[in-house]
Scaffold this active site. Sequence first.
Site, PDB file in Angstrom:
ATOM      1  N   HIS A  47       0.832  -1.201   0.000  1.00 27.45           N
ATOM      2  CA  HIS A  47       0.000   0.000   0.000  1.00 27.45           C
ATOM      3  C   HIS A  47       0.871   1.257   0.000  1.00 27.45           C
ATOM      4  O   HIS A  47       0.557   2.257  -0.671  1.00 27.45           O
ATOM      5  CB  HIS A  47      -0.922  -0.031   1.220  1.00 27.45           C
ATOM      6  CG  HIS A  47      -1.718   1.219   1.407  1.00 27.45           C
ATOM      7  ND1 HIS A  47      -1.413   2.151   2.373  1.00 27.45           N
ATOM      8  CD2 HIS A  47      -2.803   1.708   0.749  1.00 27.45           C
ATOM      9  CE1 HIS A  47      -2.281   3.139   2.311  1.00 27.45           C
ATOM     10  NE2 HIS A  47      -3.130   2.907   1.339  1.00 27.45           N
ATOM     11  N   GLU A  50       2.000   1.922  -3.464  1.00 27.56           N
ATOM     12  CA  GLU A  50       0.928   2.505  -4.279  1.00 27.56           C
ATOM     13  C   GLU A  50       0.900   4.024  -4.125  1.00 27.56           C
ATOM     14  O   GLU A  50       0.753   4.767  -5.101  1.00 27.56           O
ATOM     15  CB  GLU A  50      -0.406   1.887  -3.865  1.00 27.56           C
ATOM     16  CG  GLU A  50      -1.619   2.531  -4.496  1.00 27.56           C
ATOM     17  CD  GLU A  50      -2.776   2.635  -3.523  1.00 27.56           C
ATOM     18  OE1 GLU A  50      -3.404   3.716  -3.462  1.00 27.56           O
ATOM     19  OE2 GLU A  50      -3.064   1.641  -2.829  1.00 27.56           O
ATOM     20  N   HIS A  51       1.051   4.495  -2.884  1.00 22.26           N
ATOM     21  CA  HIS A  51       1.074   5.938  -2.644  1.00 22.26           C
ATOM     22  C   HIS A  51       2.299   6.584  -3.293  1.00 22.26           C
ATOM     23  O   HIS A  51       2.212   7.649  -3.906  1.00 22.26           O
ATOM     24  CB  HIS A  51       1.091   6.213  -1.139  1.00 22.26           C
ATOM     25  CG  HIS A  51      -0.259   6.180  -0.495  1.00 22.26           C
ATOM     26  ND1 HIS A  51      -0.819   7.276   0.114  1.00 22.26           N
ATOM     27  CD2 HIS A  51      -1.167   5.180  -0.364  1.00 22.26           C
ATOM     28  CE1 HIS A  51      -2.013   6.955   0.599  1.00 22.26           C
ATOM     29  NE2 HIS A  51      -2.240   5.681   0.330  1.00 22.26           N
ATOM     30  N   GLU A 120       4.635  11.230   2.661  1.00 19.51           N
ATOM     31  CA  GLU A 120       3.573  10.247   2.419  1.00 19.51           C
ATOM     32  C   GLU A 120       3.396   9.333   3.617  1.00 19.51           C
ATOM     33  O   GLU A 120       2.299   8.827   3.851  1.00 19.51           O
ATOM     34  CB  GLU A 120       3.873   9.445   1.165  1.00 19.51           C
ATOM     35  CG  GLU A 120       2.633   8.896   0.485  1.00 19.51           C
ATOM     36  CD  GLU A 120       1.646   9.987   0.083  1.00 19.51           C
ATOM     37  OE1 GLU A 120       0.434   9.683   0.019  1.00 19.51           O
ATOM     38  OE2 GLU A 120       2.068  11.142  -0.149  1.00 19.51           O
ATOM     39  N   GLU A 127      -4.340   7.980   7.374  1.00 12.60           N
ATOM     40  CA  GLU A 127      -5.298   7.021   6.814  1.00 12.60           C
ATOM     41  C   GLU A 127      -5.546   5.871   7.788  1.00 12.60           C
ATOM     42  O   GLU A 127      -6.689   5.422   7.983  1.00 12.60           O
ATOM     43  CB  GLU A 127      -4.781   6.500   5.484  1.00 12.60           C
ATOM     44  CG  GLU A 127      -5.747   5.618   4.729  1.00 12.60           C
ATOM     45  CD  GLU A 127      -5.200   5.154   3.388  1.00 12.60           C
ATOM     46  OE1 GLU A 127      -5.919   4.426   2.677  1.00 12.60           O
ATOM     47  OE2 GLU A 127      -4.044   5.509   3.046  1.00 12.60           O
TER      48      GLU A 127
END
Length: 420
Positions: A47, A50-51, A120, A127
Amino acid sequence: MTVRITTLSNGFRVVTEHMPGLESAALGVWVLSGGRHEQADENGIAHFLEHMAFKGTARRNAVQIAEAIEDVGGYMNAYTSREATAYYARVLRADVPLALDVIGDIVLNSVFDAREIELERGVILQEIGQAADTPDDIIFDWLQERAYPGQPLGRPILGPAERVRGFGRDDLAGFVSRHYGPGNMILAAAGAVDHDDLARRAEATFGALPAVSVPVQEHAAFSGGELRVEKALEQAHFAMAFEGPSITAPDIQTAQVLGAAFGGGMSSRLFQELRERRGLCYTIFAQAGAFSDTGMMTLYAGTSADQIGDLVGITLDEMKRAADDMSEAELARARAQLKAGLLMGLESPSNRAERLARLLQIRGRVPPPEEVVAEIDAVTVAGVRDMAGRMATEAPSALALYGPVAKAPDWQTLQDRRAA
């Protein structure tokens, strides 16, 4: 509409479906590695990658990546699941080459700048915090953990905050080197797309990638158990899962029909019995989910602290009752819902592209919609009743409870009720 597949010499696959009458196309690269392909000490890194794909490459900075697609009126996004990571875009016909160039750039050439990693990291930690503060999100991570304890498939996709805080450039680059090989990637496109042209462009973009050995996926074993978290919330949240068939199992459509009939809509058994007749909840549903080697039927509802015991018990009783009297009329309605959902979804090039990639990943081929419709139509009352009975009384199960759940029955009481 015809599905075409080309495999490059290094194993990279291109699959397309031209949709006449459209002026736009959806396309993306599906990397066949997700949360379940991580080691325990790198949980959350798929994940994170992906960012980071959108944070700069050797050719474009983060702003230029965003502007490249939005300047032509398109959009681009990505997601991480337990079995894949996808980078995709939707653009007009003339801009398909541009979209492929940008997607190829972010997949192959991310630089993992140290400053961008730190920025990030903060976004992802936010998140994770948001998910933890959302009961009807976090409870499904807990349910997955109980269903597959100590296994990659049971870990959260976002990863734990303590892991995310420790990831560095070498960790990201290492995961890419092991998993982002051409044999582990699929370029899927649907809509106003020319297969031969896209395959030629894919050869130019991905054809020089050296083949790498794809890591062996650990087989999942549904175990089950209970996770109960007491907290002073407005609602008590209940989620339960029963082991079900994998996406390639012969009875996967039986599970899908059962899920739709049991809790797939306002006419379903759970909705009618627990919400409409008894007023025990606002939200309740059931759905059949499937992975490449396992599956699970998931039930969810939220209710008050005083009613959680009744809700859990009656939900189990309804599953057992479905094994005895699920009717042909209920199945006909569920079949119609599934077929309509499939066929309506195919009107979207984005849905079609995702379907192409997922089916090629799991089945090695893309069956036509007519074949899937026939499989749904072949589901029988006897098959659905039998599956409901096995899930209600025999199948391994997992339970997650969150909120004011003191009055919810304990694990052993539920097992006794299933066996009675």
